[in-house]
Design an enzyme around this catalytic site. Sequence first.
Site, short mmCIF file in Angstrom:
data_model
loop_
_atom_site.label_atom_id
_atom_site.label_comp_id
_atom_site.label_asym_id
_atom_site.label_seq_id
_atom_site.Cartn_x
_atom_site.Cartn_y
_atom_site.Cartn_z
N ALA A 65 -1.94 -0.91 1.86
CA ALA A 65 -2.18 -2.15 1.13
C ALA A 65 -2.01 -1.90 -0.37
O ALA A 65 -2.24 -0.78 -0.85
CB ALA A 65 -3.59 -2.64 1.42
N GLY A 110 -2.60 1.01 5.48
CA GLY A 110 -2.03 -0.14 6.18
C GLY A 110 -0.65 0.16 6.76
O GLY A 110 -0.24 -0.47 7.74
N GLU A 113 -1.41 1.65 9.99
CA GLU A 113 -1.90 0.61 10.90
C GLU A 113 -0.75 -0.24 11.45
O GLU A 113 -0.75 -0.63 12.62
CB GLU A 113 -2.92 -0.27 10.16
N1 COA Z 1 -0.61 0.19 -3.78
C1 COA Z 1 -0.02 -0.16 -4.93
N2 COA Z 1 0.89 0.59 -5.57
C2 COA Z 1 1.23 1.75 -4.97
C3 COA Z 1 0.68 2.18 -3.77
C4 COA Z 1 -0.29 1.34 -3.15
N3 COA Z 1 -0.83 1.62 -1.98
N4 COA Z 1 1.22 3.36 -3.45
C5 COA Z 1 2.09 3.67 -4.42
N5 COA Z 1 2.09 2.70 -5.36
C6 COA Z 1 2.86 2.63 -6.60
C7 COA Z 1 2.20 3.45 -7.72
O1 COA Z 1 1.16 2.70 -8.33
C8 COA Z 1 3.37 3.70 -8.62
O2 COA Z 1 3.60 2.54 -9.39
P1 COA Z 1 3.93 2.69 -10.98
O3 COA Z 1 5.25 3.40 -11.01
O4 COA Z 1 4.02 1.27 -11.43
O5 COA Z 1 2.81 3.49 -11.56
C9 COA Z 1 4.57 3.81 -7.65
O6 COA Z 1 4.13 3.22 -6.42
C10 COA Z 1 4.95 5.23 -7.38
O7 COA Z 1 3.78 5.93 -6.92
P2 COA Z 1 3.39 7.41 -7.41
O8 COA Z 1 1.97 7.64 -7.03
O9 COA Z 1 3.78 7.58 -8.81
O10 COA Z 1 4.40 8.24 -6.48
P3 COA Z 1 4.16 9.65 -5.79
O11 COA Z 1 5.47 10.00 -5.16
O12 COA Z 1 3.56 10.63 -6.74
O13 COA Z 1 3.07 9.40 -4.64
C11 COA Z 1 2.09 8.22 -2.76
C12 COA Z 1 3.37 8.49 -3.59
C13 COA Z 1 2.46 7.12 -1.76
C14 COA Z 1 1.68 9.48 -2.01
C15 COA Z 1 0.96 7.79 -3.70
O14 COA Z 1 1.42 6.73 -4.53
C16 COA Z 1 -0.29 7.31 -3.01
O15 COA Z 1 -1.11 8.13 -2.60
N6 COA Z 1 -0.45 5.98 -2.86
C17 COA Z 1 -1.67 5.37 -2.37
C18 COA Z 1 -1.81 5.52 -0.89
C19 COA Z 1 -3.08 4.91 -0.39
O16 COA Z 1 -4.18 5.27 -0.76
N7 COA Z 1 -2.92 3.94 0.52
C20 COA Z 1 -4.00 3.31 1.17
C21 COA Z 1 -4.24 1.96 0.64
S1 COA Z 1 -5.55 1.20 1.56
#
Ligand code: COA
Length: 259
Positions: A65, A110, A113
């Site tokens: 999400a 999500g 999921e």
């Molecule tokens: N919601 C909103 N934005 C997200 C996102 C999420 N779940 N996951 C990634 N993004 C966005 C980041 O905010 C970033 O945006 P920005 O460039 O405007 O700052 C962009 O995607 C790139 O993410 P970044 O974290 O810089 O890339 P990464 O390769 O270092 O890591 C992930 C990728 C997916 C591992 C990491 O972003 C992450 O852990 N995301 C959250 C996952 C999470 O907790 N999901 C559960 C939600 S309930």
Amino acid sequence: MPEKSVKVEREAQLAVVSINRPDQHNAINAALLQGLLTIFSRLKEDETVHGILLTGAGQSFCAGADIHEMRQMSVGEAAVFAESGQRLMFAIERLGKPVLAAINGHALGGGLELALACDFIVAARSASFAAPEVQLGIIPGFGGTQRLSRLVGKAKAKELIFTGDRISASEAYQIGLVNRLYDDHELQSSSLELLRQICSRGLVSLRLAKEIIDAGYDIDLATACFMERDAFALCFTTEDQKEGMGAFVEKRKPQFKGR
Ligand code: COA
């Protein structure tokens, strides 16, 4: 257009649905959720579509999400968001056609999921999986607490949800979360090939098998077996049953029509 964040391509009788917010790792915001609901409902009605592959555009399947959007939600909005997510998962399960999740990159929160609502999951060897919600002070809200434990067992689901730790594709394969692993560059072609093979079977049988497996899973064995008996008998009203058995006797490949 809410569907802008979802891309649909046709491969003959198959549809490839790609979650399409690559710059945000395909994070699910309200518009994307609505787009997926709209598209899956269209695909259900479209008789020319026999099976669906769900995947992610860019580097990730889906990072869950949208945390930026969720952060602003009131309690009421959070309940509506979870309800919409759960509606989408049930819509996939009740689609009446095979839906395969093909995981590239991350399937988190999500995203995991969403994959769990598909009939089964195949993944690229470099894929990773996690239910990281507790690290954000929440829990899975799109049915993950229930579907993950049903698939991998209660204790493994608790371990994944309590720790939020990311696991590799091969660990996911070992615990039965993922059915098949493919080399990264072959994910799309191999999963499409698998779906094509599945959809060459009788479509009525596939629909009934999906319905009975899913509906029977949560009820007692005897009632589920009654449902199976009725669905088995229903197959004998179809042209596909006559074609399937006729083809066997005549030593040729069956040509199913889905009727
Ligand atoms: N919601 C909103 N934005 C997200 C996102 C999420 N779940 N996951 C990634 N993004 C966005 C980041 O905010 C970033 O945006 P920005 O460039 O405007 O700052 C962009 O995607 C790139 O993410 P970044 O974290 O810089 O890339 P990464 O390769 O270092 O890591 C992930 C990728 C997916 C591992 C990491 O972003 C992450 O852990 N995301 C959250 C996952 C999470 O907790 N999901 C559960 C939600 S309930």
